[in-house]
Design an enzyme around this catalytic site. Structure first.
Site, PDB file in Angstrom:
ATOM      1  N   SER A  47       0.834  -1.203   0.000  1.00 44.23           N
ATOM      2  CA  SER A  47       0.000   0.000   0.000  1.00 44.23           C
ATOM      3  C   SER A  47       0.866   1.248   0.000  1.00 44.23           C
ATOM      4  CB  SER A  47      -0.922   0.035   1.237  1.00 44.23           C
ATOM      5  OG  SER A  47      -0.206   0.438   2.386  1.00 44.23           O
ATOM      6  N   TYR A  93       2.384  -1.739  10.960  1.00 42.21           N
ATOM      7  CA  TYR A  93       1.733  -1.842   9.646  1.00 42.21           C
ATOM      8  C   TYR A  93       2.616  -1.226   8.561  1.00 42.21           C
ATOM      9  CZ  TYR A  93      -1.706  -1.015   5.932  1.00 42.21           C
ATOM     10  OH  TYR A  93      -2.372  -0.981   4.732  1.00 42.21           O
ATOM     11  N   LYS A  96       4.373  -3.172   5.388  1.00 39.37           N
ATOM     12  CA  LYS A  96       4.075  -2.847   3.988  1.00 39.37           C
ATOM     13  C   LYS A  96       5.331  -2.379   3.240  1.00 39.37           C
ATOM     14  CE  LYS A  96      -0.304  -3.832   3.985  1.00 39.37           C
ATOM     15  NZ  LYS A  96      -0.787  -5.026   3.240  1.00 39.37           N
ATOM     16  N   THR A 142     -14.144  -2.407   1.669  1.00 39.12           N
ATOM     17  CA  THR A 142     -14.295  -3.724   2.281  1.00 39.12           C
ATOM     18  C   THR A 142     -15.348  -3.665   3.390  1.00 39.12           C
ATOM     19  OG1 THR A 142     -12.610  -3.268   3.949  1.00 39.12           O
ATOM     20  CG2 THR A 142     -11.871  -4.236   1.860  1.00 39.12           C
TER      21      THR A 142
END
Length: 285
Positions: free
Chosen positions: A151, A163, A167, A198
């Site tokens: 991302s 996170y 990534k 989502t």
């Protein structure tokens, strides 16, 4: 067109489900992995059987295989099953990810739960392990495509430290494996989707429309299947090797290379407009 075989990891719901469905609509046989065999693992719902059934309903062949990507032996069993069924693998989409419940906390990293690091384990590490088994299956045929989902946060930040590190690591993994894979004819790309509509995104925006600091609204979100459409086009591209080892943005490939729209006919915009930049090597001719 001959049968084409893909594995999409972490496909019970969300982006993985959308990618698997998009491949199904393009006629692929798609093996979908996840922990949710029979019973959803979260209140958001979703099982691998439901995704596999949707793949088949869209025109492909969906096959559900239970797999906890924290356990290498279970990952090995997925690839052994595909080899037994087909003797080959054409596409791996590395999407598996373990979302931390504390993700949206505003606390500094030292005040956050240590188990947030599982977003690196079921993310970066699981991508590496699956790529190992995929390469072993693809190399004898001298072809294949590995798509590693990352991302914009990996390059520009904005998420929890674990996170963002995970990534960023996925992007580096993609570049680091490229030389070895090129020698056996396998193409690898790192794939950046946009904000994705989502089940989790919808629930979070419904609870708090400013959940991402007000930078986005649900109107900015792509459907999960949009990425599936783009990846299906990428896999069918006779010259896909021109993207080998690079990072590509789904929205930019869709608009500038493949002429793909979202399900409602809209053209999702690249998140460059928010982050002010992107990978230098994005898929441009």
């Amino acid at each position: 067109m001959p049968d084409r075989v893909a594995i999409v990891t972490g496909a019970s719901r969300g982006l993985g489900k959308g990618i698997a469905t998009g491949l199904g609509a393009a006629g692929w046989t798609v093996y979908v992995t996840g922990r949710s065999l029979g019973t959803p693992t979260e209140s958001l719902g979703g099982t691998i059987e439901e995704t596999a059934a949707l793949v088949s309903a869209r025109g492909g062949t969906g096959v559900a295989i239970a797999c906890d990507h924290r356990h290498d032996d279970e990952v090995a069993a997925v690839f052994a099953r595909v080899e037994s069924d087909h003797g080959r693998l054409d596409l791996l989409v590395n999407n598996a990810f373990l979302f931390a419940p504390s993700f949206f906390s505003t606390a500094p990293f030292w005040e956050r739960p240590l188990d947030e690091w599982e977003m690196v384990d079921v993310g970066l590490r699981s991508h590496y392990v699956a790529a190992v088994f995929a390469a072993r299956l693809m190399a004898p045929a001298g072809r294949g495509l590995i798509v590693n989902v990352s991302s914009f946060s990996g390059r520009f930040g904005g998420g929890p430290v674990a996170y963002d590190v995970g990534k960023a690591g996925v992007e580096r993994l993609n570049r680091a494996t490229a030389a070895d894979l090129a020698r056996v004819g396998i193409t690898t790309v790192c794939f950046w989707p946009g904000l994705i509509r989502t089940e989790r995104t919808v629930a979070n925006f419904t609870a708090d429309p400013a959940v991402l600091g007000g930078a986005f609204t649900l109107d900015d979100a792509e459907t999960p299947e949009f990425s599936g459409r783009v990846i299906a086009a990428l896999a069918d591209d006779a010259d896909v090797a021109r993207f080998h080892g690079t990072t590509v943005v789904g929205a930019e490939l869709a608009a500038e290379v493949y002429g793909i729209t979202d399900l409602d006919g809209s053209q999702p915009a690249s998140l460059r407009r928010v982050y002010g930049g992107g990978p230098e090597e994005v898929g441009r001719q």
